[in-house]
Design an enzyme around this catalytic site. Structure first.
Site, short mmCIF file in Angstrom:
data_model
loop_
_atom_site.label_atom_id
_atom_site.label_comp_id
_atom_site.label_asym_id
_atom_site.label_seq_id
_atom_site.Cartn_x
_atom_site.Cartn_y
_atom_site.Cartn_z
N LYS A 1 0.82 -1.21 0.00
CA LYS A 1 0.00 0.00 0.00
C LYS A 1 0.85 1.26 0.00
O LYS A 1 0.48 2.26 -0.60
CB LYS A 1 -0.96 0.00 1.20
N LYS B 1 -4.98 -9.85 -7.29
CA LYS B 1 -6.18 -10.00 -6.48
C LYS B 1 -7.29 -9.09 -6.99
O LYS B 1 -7.02 -7.96 -7.38
CB LYS B 1 -5.80 -9.62 -5.04
N LYS C 1 -11.07 -3.42 -4.94
CA LYS C 1 -11.82 -2.19 -5.24
C LYS C 1 -10.89 -1.08 -5.70
O LYS C 1 -11.34 -0.11 -6.30
CB LYS C 1 -12.64 -1.74 -4.03
P1 ADP Z 1 -10.07 -4.69 0.38
O1 ADP Z 1 -8.96 -5.71 0.42
O2 ADP Z 1 -11.06 -4.91 -0.72
O3 ADP Z 1 -9.57 -3.29 0.52
P2 ADP Z 1 -10.53 -5.12 3.17
O4 ADP Z 1 -9.07 -4.96 3.35
O5 ADP Z 1 -11.42 -4.33 4.06
O6 ADP Z 1 -10.95 -4.90 1.68
O7 ADP Z 1 -10.86 -6.66 3.30
C1 ADP Z 1 -12.09 -7.12 3.79
C2 ADP Z 1 -12.12 -8.63 3.75
O8 ADP Z 1 -12.29 -9.07 2.39
C3 ADP Z 1 -10.83 -9.30 4.24
O9 ADP Z 1 -11.17 -10.47 4.97
C4 ADP Z 1 -10.12 -9.67 2.97
O10 ADP Z 1 -9.27 -10.78 3.15
C5 ADP Z 1 -11.29 -10.02 2.07
N1 ADP Z 1 -10.94 -9.86 0.66
C6 ADP Z 1 -10.65 -8.71 0.03
N2 ADP Z 1 -10.37 -8.94 -1.27
C7 ADP Z 1 -10.48 -10.29 -1.46
C8 ADP Z 1 -10.31 -11.16 -2.60
N3 ADP Z 1 -9.98 -10.68 -3.79
N4 ADP Z 1 -10.54 -12.47 -2.42
C9 ADP Z 1 -10.90 -12.98 -1.21
N5 ADP Z 1 -11.07 -12.22 -0.11
C10 ADP Z 1 -10.86 -10.88 -0.22
NA NA Z 2 -7.61 -6.49 2.20
#
Ligand code: ADP
Ligand code: NA
Length: 333
Positions: A115, A198, A201
């Site tokens: 990040k 991955k 968003k």
């Molecule tokens: P992001 O990674 O989208 O910014 P967060 O860090 O808030 O969102 O993650 C929220 C949850 O969603 C965590 O448990 C994370 O492991 C899961 N997560 C986020 N992206 C993925 C993905 N591509 N596949 C599986 N789980 C995911």
């Molecule tokens: Na995440």
């Protein structure tokens, strides 16, 4: 012994994806319904502000995320559902954990490296200290299990290290050594445009992800255009080892259908993508449409969402206040 308790959270940083749904939200609802655990789920707004957020947008995103939890099957009667900043003990315990965690431990966190990128010197201190706050989120409930996607595994390991060091340094057995629960076919949903990245968003290409707010046409068209290869689907899982895009679509299908990838291949092995993609699109639309319409329905009454979050925070504080008081006492505060 600690009572079986699940904690997990999601950042209200805007736009839930299929990765968040299959990797997190759907699993949260499943664990709630299995009934083996007390389940506690949180919108982690204090994590979101480690990167600048527009204040009005953040407020809106927090409510939308709450709607996303409920629409995905998290029931605020069965689970404790709340917003992190409304439960001050998270931040208070995080400060104590900042004194327990070592610089070297945080320096090894790959998410910070990803990040912060080249912008390390100009990153917020909060972005660096994020995993200590996440440890506090989990341990302020004495949570024994944390369902997360694979990307969060390292942070849960750090949480275990913090609990163990705290217990050791103060000669207590106060915090549990929490288990990550990284299960199911979709622990890492990949981008629809690039099977090595991955689904996220923050990807600039909207075609790379399915958003929980996408309508049926958008879902079908993104899946139809998803990158694949020209070969037919194999009937054995080994046949997918060098085919990350194909593997990803099979994993997504399996997670929606509550099947294993092996079981999916028994059904679709031998088919071309031109045949499989519409099957996947139909399945995805049938599972996601009710969620997106329920989200928009809930968003029409924001005062109801605020009420749910306030009630959740009150219930959370019944657990967090005594654990923080005991922690302070152990530390000598
Ligand atoms: P992001 O990674 O989208 O910014 P967060 O860090 O808030 O969102 O993650 C929220 C949850 O969603 C965590 O448990 C994370 O492991 C899961 N997560 C986020 N992206 C993925 C993905 N591509 N596949 C599986 N789980 C995911
Ligand atoms: Na995440």
């Amino acid at each position: 012994a600690f009572q079986p308790r699940v904690f997990s959270g999601i950042q209200p940083s805007g736009g839930l994806t299929l990765g968040n749904y299959l990797g997190a939200l759907k699993r949260f609802a499943d664990m709630q319904d299995e009934g083996n655990f007390e389940t506690i789920y949180c919108m982690v707004d204090l994590h979101a502000i480690t990167v600048w957020q527009d204040p009005e947008t953040l407020k809106r995103n927090t409510r939308e995320l709450c709607a996303g939890f409920i629409a995905s099957g998290v029931d605020p009667e069965k689970s404790i559902l709340f917003n992190q900043s409304q439960v001050p003990e998270h931040a208070q315990l995080a400060w104590v954990f900042n004194t327990v965690a070592r610089m070297g431990w945080l320096n090894r966190m790959t998410q910070f490296k990803d990040k912060a990128g080249k912008n390390r010197e100009n990153s917020s201190v909060g972005l660096f200290a994020y995993p200590a706050l996440m440890a506090a989120d989990i341990l302020i409930y004495h949570a024994t299990h944390v369902p997360v996607g694979e990307d969060q595994k390292q942070h849960v390991e750090l949480t275990r290290d913090i609990a163990a060091k705290f217990n050791h340094d103060y000669g207590v057995d106060f915090f549990p050594i929490t288990e990550p629960v990284i299960e199911g076919a979709a622990t890492r949903v990949m981008s629809l445009r690039d099977g090595s990245k991955k689904m996220s968003k923050s990807d600039p290409s909207d075609m790379s992800r399915i958003n929980l707010t996408d309508d049926a046409d958008a879902i079908a068209s993104k899946l139809r255009k998803a990158r694949t290869d020209p070969d037919a689907l194999p009937s054995e899982i080994e046949g997918l080892s060098e085919r990350p895009e194909a593997r990803n679509l099979i994993n997504i299908y399996a997670a929606f259908a509550d099947m294993t990838p092996e079981q999916v291949l028994e059904e679709v092995g031998g088919k071309q993508f031109s045949e499989f993609k519409p099957m996947l699109a139909d399945l995805a639309v049938s599972k996601l449409s009710p969620i997106s319409s329920e989200m928009s329905r809930l968003m029409q009454d924001q005062s109801e969402i605020d009420k749910i979050l306030r009630r959740g925070a009150e219930r959370a504080r019944e657990i967090t206040a005594p654990i923080l008081a005991k922690t302070y006492d152990i530390v000598g505060l």
